[in-house]
Design a protein around this motif. Structure first.
Motif, PDB file in Angstrom:
ATOM      1  N   ASN A  77      68.046   0.617  25.560  1.00  0.00           N
ATOM      2  CA  ASN A  77      68.918   0.635  24.393  1.00  0.00           C
ATOM      3  C   ASN A  77      69.625  -0.712  24.288  1.00  0.00           C
ATOM      4  O   ASN A  77      70.118  -1.232  25.296  1.00  0.00           O
ATOM      5  CB  ASN A  77      69.936   1.774  24.522  1.00  0.00           C
ATOM      6  CG  ASN A  77      70.571   2.123  23.205  1.00  0.00           C
ATOM      7  OD1 ASN A  77      70.934   1.240  22.439  1.00  0.00           O
ATOM      8  ND2 ASN A  77      70.725   3.408  22.937  1.00  0.00           N
ATOM      9  N   LEU A  78      69.681  -1.266  23.094  1.00  0.00           N
ATOM     10  CA  LEU A  78      70.282  -2.586  22.903  1.00  0.00           C
ATOM     11  C   LEU A  78      71.713  -2.512  22.411  1.00  0.00           C
ATOM     12  O   LEU A  78      72.321  -3.545  22.111  1.00  0.00           O
ATOM     13  CB  LEU A  78      69.431  -3.400  21.923  1.00  0.00           C
ATOM     14  CG  LEU A  78      67.990  -3.640  22.377  1.00  0.00           C
ATOM     15  CD1 LEU A  78      67.205  -4.350  21.290  1.00  0.00           C
ATOM     16  CD2 LEU A  78      67.942  -4.426  23.669  1.00  0.00           C
ATOM     17  N   THR A  79      72.266  -1.313  22.307  1.00  0.00           N
ATOM     18  CA  THR A  79      73.654  -1.144  21.889  1.00  0.00           C
ATOM     19  C   THR A  79      74.392  -0.293  22.920  1.00  0.00           C
ATOM     20  O   THR A  79      73.782   0.317  23.796  1.00  0.00           O
ATOM     21  CB  THR A  79      73.738  -0.467  20.511  1.00  0.00           C
ATOM     22  OG1 THR A  79      73.052   0.795  20.572  1.00  0.00           O
ATOM     23  CG2 THR A  79      73.098  -1.327  19.437  1.00  0.00           C
ATOM     24  N   GLY A  80      75.696  -0.204  22.802  1.00  0.00           N
ATOM     25  CA  GLY A  80      76.485   0.659  23.683  1.00  0.00           C
ATOM     26  C   GLY A  80      76.381   0.227  25.138  1.00  0.00           C
ATOM     27  O   GLY A  80      76.572  -0.941  25.480  1.00  0.00           O
ATOM     28  N   GLU A  81      76.033   1.178  26.007  1.00  0.00           N
ATOM     29  CA  GLU A  81      75.959   0.910  27.440  1.00  0.00           C
ATOM     30  C   GLU A  81      74.622   0.303  27.857  1.00  0.00           C
ATOM     31  O   GLU A  81      74.373   0.072  29.027  1.00  0.00           O
ATOM     32  CB  GLU A  81      76.181   2.214  28.217  1.00  0.00           C
ATOM     33  CG  GLU A  81      77.560   2.819  28.009  1.00  0.00           C
ATOM     34  CD  GLU A  81      77.760   4.075  28.825  1.00  0.00           C
ATOM     35  OE1 GLU A  81      76.798   4.487  29.520  1.00  0.00           O
ATOM     36  OE2 GLU A  81      78.865   4.643  28.782  1.00  0.00           O
ATOM     37  N   ARG A  82      73.733   0.070  26.895  1.00  0.00           N
ATOM     38  CA  ARG A  82      72.424  -0.544  27.163  1.00  0.00           C
ATOM     39  C   ARG A  82      71.652   0.242  28.219  1.00  0.00           C
ATOM     40  O   ARG A  82      71.173  -0.309  29.219  1.00  0.00           O
ATOM     41  CB  ARG A  82      72.580  -2.008  27.568  1.00  0.00           C
ATOM     42  CG  ARG A  82      73.200  -2.859  26.463  1.00  0.00           C
ATOM     43  CD  ARG A  82      73.268  -4.323  26.831  1.00  0.00           C
ATOM     44  NE  ARG A  82      73.830  -5.112  25.738  1.00  0.00           N
ATOM     45  CZ  ARG A  82      73.130  -5.664  24.752  1.00  0.00           C
ATOM     46  NH1 ARG A  82      71.816  -5.496  24.716  1.00  0.00           N
ATOM     47  NH2 ARG A  82      73.719  -6.351  23.813  1.00  0.00           N
ATOM     48  N   ASP A  83      71.568   1.542  28.007  1.00  0.00           N
ATOM     49  CA  ASP A  83      70.861   2.416  28.935  1.00  0.00           C
ATOM     50  C   ASP A  83      69.391   2.034  29.020  1.00  0.00           C
ATOM     51  O   ASP A  83      68.780   1.575  28.044  1.00  0.00           O
ATOM     52  CB  ASP A  83      70.978   3.876  28.491  1.00  0.00           C
ATOM     53  CG  ASP A  83      72.385   4.416  28.670  1.00  0.00           C
ATOM     54  OD1 ASP A  83      73.129   3.846  29.486  1.00  0.00           O
ATOM     55  OD2 ASP A  83      72.735   5.394  27.992  1.00  0.00           O
ATOM     56  N   GLN A  84      68.820   2.277  30.189  1.00  0.00           N
ATOM     57  CA  GLN A  84      67.393   2.080  30.415  1.00  0.00           C
ATOM     58  C   GLN A  84      66.747   3.416  30.745  1.00  0.00           C
ATOM     59  O   GLN A  84      67.414   4.334  31.217  1.00  0.00           O
ATOM     60  CB  GLN A  84      67.169   1.087  31.557  1.00  0.00           C
ATOM     61  CG  GLN A  84      67.769  -0.285  31.314  1.00  0.00           C
ATOM     62  CD  GLN A  84      67.586  -1.209  32.502  1.00  0.00           C
ATOM     63  OE1 GLN A  84      66.842  -0.909  33.433  1.00  0.00           O
ATOM     64  NE2 GLN A  84      68.279  -2.332  32.479  1.00  0.00           N
ATOM     65  N   TRP A  85      65.434   3.531  30.510  1.00  0.00           N
ATOM     66  CA  TRP A  85      64.747   4.778  30.819  1.00  0.00           C
ATOM     67  C   TRP A  85      63.288   4.521  31.169  1.00  0.00           C
ATOM     68  O   TRP A  85      62.720   3.477  30.868  1.00  0.00           O
ATOM     69  CB  TRP A  85      64.843   5.752  29.644  1.00  0.00           C
ATOM     70  CG  TRP A  85      64.308   5.229  28.339  1.00  0.00           C
ATOM     71  CD1 TRP A  85      63.010   5.205  27.905  1.00  0.00           C
ATOM     72  CD2 TRP A  85      65.091   4.637  27.293  1.00  0.00           C
ATOM     73  NE1 TRP A  85      62.934   4.648  26.661  1.00  0.00           N
ATOM     74  CE2 TRP A  85      64.182   4.301  26.258  1.00  0.00           C
ATOM     75  CE3 TRP A  85      66.450   4.390  27.125  1.00  0.00           C
ATOM     76  CZ2 TRP A  85      64.613   3.700  25.068  1.00  0.00           C
ATOM     77  CZ3 TRP A  85      66.871   3.797  25.945  1.00  0.00           C
ATOM     78  CH2 TRP A  85      65.961   3.465  24.935  1.00  0.00           C
ATOM     79  N   LEU A  86      62.718   5.507  31.845  1.00  0.00           N
ATOM     80  CA  LEU A  86      61.303   5.517  32.209  1.00  0.00           C
ATOM     81  C   LEU A  86      60.701   6.808  31.666  1.00  0.00           C
ATOM     82  O   LEU A  86      61.267   7.888  31.853  1.00  0.00           O
ATOM     83  CB  LEU A  86      61.137   5.457  33.731  1.00  0.00           C
ATOM     84  CG  LEU A  86      59.726   5.661  34.275  1.00  0.00           C
ATOM     85  CD1 LEU A  86      58.825   4.520  33.855  1.00  0.00           C
ATOM     86  CD2 LEU A  86      59.757   5.788  35.806  1.00  0.00           C
ATOM     87  N   THR A  87      59.578   6.686  30.967  1.00  0.00           N
ATOM     88  CA  THR A  87      58.920   7.844  30.368  1.00  0.00           C
ATOM     89  C   THR A  87      57.478   7.932  30.835  1.00  0.00           C
ATOM     90  O   THR A  87      56.783   6.915  30.896  1.00  0.00           O
ATOM     91  CB  THR A  87      58.939   7.751  28.828  1.00  0.00           C
ATOM     92  OG1 THR A  87      60.267   7.561  28.378  1.00  0.00           O
ATOM     93  CG2 THR A  87      58.363   9.009  28.206  1.00  0.00           C
ATOM     94  N   THR A  88      57.053   9.143  31.179  1.00  0.00           N
ATOM     95  CA  THR A  88      55.652   9.392  31.503  1.00  0.00           C
ATOM     96  C   THR A  88      55.159  10.534  30.613  1.00  0.00           C
ATOM     97  O   THR A  88      55.900  11.488  30.352  1.00  0.00           O
ATOM     98  CB  THR A  88      55.489   9.805  32.973  1.00  0.00           C
ATOM     99  OG1 THR A  88      56.390  10.876  33.274  1.00  0.00           O
ATOM    100  CG2 THR A  88      55.793   8.659  33.905  1.00  0.00           C
ATOM    101  N   GLY A  89      53.955  10.425  30.124  1.00  0.00           N
ATOM    102  CA  GLY A  89      53.453  11.450  29.209  1.00  0.00           C
ATOM    103  C   GLY A  89      51.948  11.456  29.146  1.00  0.00           C
ATOM    104  O   GLY A  89      51.263  10.587  29.692  1.00  0.00           O
ATOM    105  N   ALA A  90      51.426  12.434  28.441  1.00  0.00           N
ATOM    106  CA  ALA A  90      49.984  12.595  28.299  1.00  0.00           C
ATOM    107  C   ALA A  90      49.666  13.173  26.925  1.00  0.00           C
ATOM    108  O   ALA A  90      50.483  13.869  26.319  1.00  0.00           O
ATOM    109  CB  ALA A  90      49.417  13.492  29.390  1.00  0.00           C
ATOM    110  N   THR A  91      48.471  12.874  26.421  1.00  0.00           N
ATOM    111  CA  THR A  91      48.022  13.326  25.104  1.00  0.00           C
ATOM    112  C   THR A  91      46.661  13.996  25.217  1.00  0.00           C
ATOM    113  O   THR A  91      45.790  13.533  25.946  1.00  0.00           O
ATOM    114  CB  THR A  91      47.909  12.130  24.133  1.00  0.00           C
ATOM    115  OG1 THR A  91      49.201  11.568  23.943  1.00  0.00           O
ATOM    116  CG2 THR A  91      47.347  12.557  22.793  1.00  0.00           C
ATOM    117  N   LEU A  92      46.518  15.059  24.498  1.00  0.00           N
ATOM    118  CA  LEU A  92      45.260  15.815  24.426  1.00  0.00           C
ATOM    119  C   LEU A  92      44.928  16.078  22.968  1.00  0.00           C
ATOM    120  O   LEU A  92      45.801  16.463  22.189  1.00  0.00           O
ATOM    121  CB  LEU A  92      45.410  17.140  25.171  1.00  0.00           C
ATOM    122  CG  LEU A  92      44.308  18.188  24.945  1.00  0.00           C
ATOM    123  CD1 LEU A  92      43.021  17.743  25.617  1.00  0.00           C
ATOM    124  CD2 LEU A  92      44.760  19.531  25.474  1.00  0.00           C
TER     125      LEU A  92
END
Length: 255
Positions: A238-253
């Protein structure tokens, strides 16, 4: 040569405790998701899809086809989101894709679950020019709130494919949301790029935001496991506020 399993275990132990827990939770989610998809993939064929990315493309499923996306996002400060989404294009409505998503969020001990019916209608498509334009929308309902209606989104995804390996996505839209009981109307936008580095690997990056609201970026590889399964590994900030970071894992079928 050291055993890869021991090397990975040593790497995890070297991480700070919070990061190690987040990595283990993401890997567990990927393992469970891939196990489920492996069973379904016997009768399915998967291609690229929006998945955990915010910037949408203008493509829809072929008539009679569906896709299922599942992803888990873990934030730096303990927040998390789990999402399962399904979209289908009916043979009787070949230019309209209909679906719904269920999202469960946790933050500071609080949790919330939302149901979001959604659609995407293709307005314009010229394969010879590499151009596509669509209209997409979704409505959000919260399960554990006195006021169930949570907002609505409208979006115009535009996709330009100048080369077979390169796709450029542009989104322009409007969002209406209830933020702590306050109604907000904001213009939303997003830009994204997809580059097929190899037959089994696509690199994706996007930048998106809202007028007076969230501004963020996400990027990562999309792994094509055969022709049936896609797996996303995404980092974002996130580039605003607290500039939180995250990691996402996912899959598509797709089937």
């Amino acid at each position: 040569m050291q055993n890869p399993t021991r090397l990975f275990a040593s790497f995890v132990r070297s991480l700070p405790a919070a990061q190690g827990r987040r990595l283990r939770r993401n890997l567990l989610f990927v393992s469970l998701t891939l196990s489920l998809i492996a069973v379904l993939s016997i009768i399915s064929k998967a291609n690229a899809a929006g998945g955990a990315y915010t910037v949408d493309d203008a493509g829809i499923n072929a008539p009679g086809e569906c896709n299922i996306d599942a992803w888990y996002q873990n934030g730096r400060h303990g927040s998390s989101s789990s999402v399962v989404s399904q979209d289908c294009t009916l043979k009787g409505l070949p230019n309209v894709q209909l679906g719904a998503a269920v999202q469960h969020d946790r933050d500071d001990g609080d949790s919330e679950t939302r149901l979001s019916p959604q659609f995407k209608a293709q307005i314009f498509s010229r394969e010879d020019l590499g151009l596509e334009l669509a209209l997409a929308g979704s409505t959000h309902f919260a399960f554990n709130r006195a006021h169930a209606f949570d907002g609505v989104d409208l979006n115009l995804p535009f996709t330009y494919q100048p080369f077979e390996t390169l796709r450029l996505n542009l989104n322009a839209g409007w969002t209406h949301a209830y933020d702590d009981g306050e109604q907000n109307h904001r213009w939303a936008w997003g830009t994204g790029v997809e580059y097929d580095l190899a037959r089994s690997l696509t690199l994706i990056a996007e930048r998106y935001g809202q007028q007076g609201g969230e501004q963020a970026w996400q990027a990562g590889p999309r792994l094509h496991v055969g022709e049936r399964i896609d797996v996303d590994l995404v980092v974002g900030r996130n580039l605003t506020g607290e500039r939180d970071q995250w990691l996402t894992t996912g899959a598509t079928l797709r089937f």
